[in-house]
Each structure stands twice: as structure tokens, then as C-alpha cells.
Scaffold this motif. Structure first.
Motif, PDB file in Angstrom:
ATOM      1  N   UNK A 235       1.073  10.701  -9.580  1.00  0.00           N
ATOM      2  CA  UNK A 235       0.306  10.546 -10.813  1.00  0.00           C
ATOM      3  C   UNK A 235       0.703   9.332 -11.635  1.00  0.00           C
ATOM      4  N   UNK A 236       1.363   8.369 -11.017  1.00  0.00           N
ATOM      5  CA  UNK A 236       1.773   7.152 -11.721  1.00  0.00           C
ATOM      6  C   UNK A 236       0.912   5.985 -11.255  1.00  0.00           C
ATOM      7  N   UNK A 237       0.373   5.260 -12.196  1.00  0.00           N
ATOM      8  CA  UNK A 237      -0.540   4.174 -11.886  1.00  0.00           C
ATOM      9  C   UNK A 237       0.193   2.843 -11.854  1.00  0.00           C
ATOM     10  N   UNK A 238      -0.472   1.857 -11.274  1.00  0.00           N
ATOM     11  CA  UNK A 238       0.113   0.528 -11.160  1.00  0.00           C
ATOM     12  C   UNK A 238       0.460  -0.045 -12.526  1.00  0.00           C
ATOM     13  N   UNK A 239      -0.321   0.291 -13.547  1.00  0.00           N
ATOM     14  CA  UNK A 239      -0.028  -0.190 -14.903  1.00  0.00           C
ATOM     15  C   UNK A 239       1.329   0.329 -15.389  1.00  0.00           C
TER      16      UNK A 239
ATOM     17  N   UNK B 159       4.597  -1.857 -16.330  1.00  0.00           N
ATOM     18  CA  UNK B 159       5.225  -1.699 -17.652  1.00  0.00           C
ATOM     19  C   UNK B 159       6.739  -1.550 -17.543  1.00  0.00           C
ATOM     20  N   UNK B 160       7.183  -0.783 -16.537  1.00  0.00           N
ATOM     21  CA  UNK B 160       8.620  -0.550 -16.359  1.00  0.00           C
ATOM     22  C   UNK B 160       9.260  -1.549 -15.405  1.00  0.00           C
ATOM     23  N   UNK B 161       8.482  -2.542 -14.961  1.00  0.00           N
ATOM     24  CA  UNK B 161       8.950  -3.615 -14.085  1.00  0.00           C
ATOM     25  C   UNK B 161       9.512  -3.081 -12.769  1.00  0.00           C
ATOM     26  N   UNK B 162       8.915  -1.999 -12.269  1.00  0.00           N
ATOM     27  CA  UNK B 162       9.325  -1.431 -10.987  1.00  0.00           C
ATOM     28  C   UNK B 162       8.770  -2.328  -9.892  1.00  0.00           C
ATOM     29  N   UNK B 163       9.613  -2.651  -8.921  1.00  0.00           N
ATOM     30  CA  UNK B 163       9.181  -3.534  -7.844  1.00  0.00           C
ATOM     31  C   UNK B 163       9.744  -3.020  -6.526  1.00  0.00           C
ATOM     32  N   UNK B 164       9.554  -3.799  -5.494  1.00  0.00           N
ATOM     33  CA  UNK B 164      10.120  -3.419  -4.201  1.00  0.00           C
ATOM     34  C   UNK B 164      10.719  -4.638  -3.537  1.00  0.00           C
ATOM     35  N   UNK B 165      11.661  -4.362  -2.650  1.00  0.00           N
ATOM     36  CA  UNK B 165      12.334  -5.436  -1.938  1.00  0.00           C
ATOM     37  C   UNK B 165      13.330  -4.844  -0.968  1.00  0.00           C
ATOM     38  N   UNK B 166      13.969  -5.696  -0.191  1.00  0.00           N
ATOM     39  CA  UNK B 166      14.957  -5.232   0.771  1.00  0.00           C
ATOM     40  C   UNK B 166      16.289  -4.981   0.091  1.00  0.00           C
TER      41      UNK B 166
ATOM     42  N   UNK C 179       0.831  -1.199   0.000  1.00  0.00           N
ATOM     43  CA  UNK C 179       0.000   0.000   0.000  1.00  0.00           C
ATOM     44  C   UNK C 179       0.868   1.253   0.000  1.00  0.00           C
ATOM     45  N   UNK C 180       1.969   1.203   0.746  1.00  0.00           N
ATOM     46  CA  UNK C 180       2.868   2.364   0.815  1.00  0.00           C
ATOM     47  C   UNK C 180       3.476   2.707  -0.532  1.00  0.00           C
ATOM     48  N   UNK C 181       3.912   1.682  -1.243  1.00  0.00           N
ATOM     49  CA  UNK C 181       4.510   1.926  -2.547  1.00  0.00           C
ATOM     50  C   UNK C 181       3.463   2.392  -3.551  1.00  0.00           C
ATOM     51  N   UNK C 182       2.304   1.785  -3.534  1.00  0.00           N
ATOM     52  CA  UNK C 182       1.231   2.194  -4.447  1.00  0.00           C
ATOM     53  C   UNK C 182       0.843   3.643  -4.181  1.00  0.00           C
ATOM     54  N   UNK C 183       0.748   4.029  -2.902  1.00  0.00           N
ATOM     55  CA  UNK C 183       0.404   5.414  -2.538  1.00  0.00           C
ATOM     56  C   UNK C 183       1.503   6.375  -2.979  1.00  0.00           C
ATOM     57  N   UNK C 184       2.754   5.968  -2.813  1.00  0.00           N
ATOM     58  CA  UNK C 184       3.894   6.798  -3.223  1.00  0.00           C
ATOM     59  C   UNK C 184       3.780   7.168  -4.703  1.00  0.00           C
ATOM     60  N   UNK C 185       3.501   6.176  -5.551  1.00  0.00           N
ATOM     61  CA  UNK C 185       3.404   6.425  -6.985  1.00  0.00           C
ATOM     62  C   UNK C 185       2.105   7.141  -7.361  1.00  0.00           C
ATOM     63  N   UNK C 186       1.003   6.808  -6.703  1.00  0.00           N
ATOM     64  CA  UNK C 186      -0.283   7.468  -6.992  1.00  0.00           C
ATOM     65  C   UNK C 186      -0.192   8.964  -6.684  1.00  0.00           C
ATOM     66  N   UNK C 187       0.522   9.329  -5.612  1.00  0.00           N
ATOM     67  CA  UNK C 187       0.706  10.751  -5.270  1.00  0.00           C
ATOM     68  C   UNK C 187       1.486  11.490  -6.343  1.00  0.00           C
TER      69      UNK C 187
END
Length: 169
Positions: A95-99, A103-110, A85-93
């Protein structure tokens, strides 16, 4: 390191002290000069070229001295799971959507951030060249950034411009 005078093909030995630009005495003319220690020779250790501002000679590195750079490759990125949720909110703020993220294969991890000497959850931006993973840029929530150590530096999303004849950056 053996260098060569481009015109005369005469060989000289130099010992650059650092990468990048070096200023030192000329291996060709300093011995005959009144001020033998004058630093008239500039040598670019990254490009393998040099020039003496006193004798106007241009130098290059001997071909057998050129060693290809061996870059490291990042560990493969595990297939993207659902975004937090934190990462999705970061990008939504922004103006970048999950799609777009998919598309750019952005992910998250340690990832370990050397500047804070800690592992943190990070956004991972993969850098691809011809479809091959070349580098990964990591960013945590406090704006700490890191790249894969020893990996080649390329533009993000460079594959999208490969077929274009004109690119404006």
C-alpha cells in the motif's frame, strides 16, 4: 580505567572485561572483607557508573577517561533513478506508492550482506538527522537486513518529529 567514589572523591583503578554490565570485586572494600572474592560491585561500562552492594558506594568514571564516540557515516546515496518493477511491486503490495518512496528517499542498489556473504540488490532506507545522512538500512528480497557498520543508531524519519512537543511511539 580510573574511577572515582562520588562522595569521597577517592580514586580507584578497575579493568572491566566487557562493554555493558560487569560484576566484580569492589575496588574500595573487597580487600578488607572476609570473602575477598565476593562480586559485590556492579559496573556499567557503557554508562561509566558503578555501585557496590556491600559498602554502598557509588562510582563514576573520571572526566578525562570519557572519550566521545566517533561514528562512521555511510557513503552518500546516489540520486534515485527509476525504481525497478520488483521494488515498485514490493511497495505497492504494502500500500505504499512511489510518491511515498520518493518522499522518504528510499532507493535501491547493491549491498554486501555479511550473514550470507554475498552482494545483493537491496532496498536502501536512509536515516537522516537534521537533513544529514546518518545511517542506511538495507533489505534484500529474502529479508536479510544490514545497517551501515559503525554508524549511529537513530529513529527512521526522526526529522519529521523535531518540532513537536509530544511524540507517541
Amino acid at each position: 580505567m580510573i574511577i572515582i567514589d562520588i562522595k569521597s572523591k577517592e580514586k580507584f583503578e578497575i579493568e572491566p572485561k566487557k562493554s555493558g554490565q560487569n560484576y566484580t570485586t569492589c575496588p574500595a572494600c573487597s580487600a578488607e572483607r572476609k570473602h575477598k572474592n565476593a562480586k559485590s560491585f556492579s559496573w556499567n561500562n557503557n554508562e561509566g557508573v558503578g555501585y557496590c552492594h556491600n559498602c554502598d558506594r557509588t562510582f563514576g568514571v573520571m572526566r578525562e577517561e570519557i572519550k566521545p564516540v566517533e561514528y562512521k557515516f555511510p557513503a552518500p546515496i546516489v540520486e534515485a533513478k527509476a525504481y525497478s518493477q520488483g521494488m515498485a511491486a514490493f511497495f505497492m503490495n504494502r500500500g505504499l506508492f512511489e510518491s511515498t518512496m520518493k518522499r522518504f528517499k528510499i532507493s535501491e542498489g547493491e549491498h554486501y550482506f555479511p550473514q550470507i556473504e554475498k552482494k545483493r540488490n537491496a532496498i536502501m532506507f536512509p536515516y537522516y538527522l537534521d537533513g544529514k545522512l546518518i545511517n542506511v538500512k538495507y533489505r534484500d528480497g529474502e529479508k536479510n537486513f544490514s545497517l551501515t557498520s559503525g554508524a549511529e543508531l537513530i529513529l527512521f524519519n526522526i526529522d519529521s518529529i523535531q518540532k513537536n512537543t509530544t511524540v507517541i511511539i
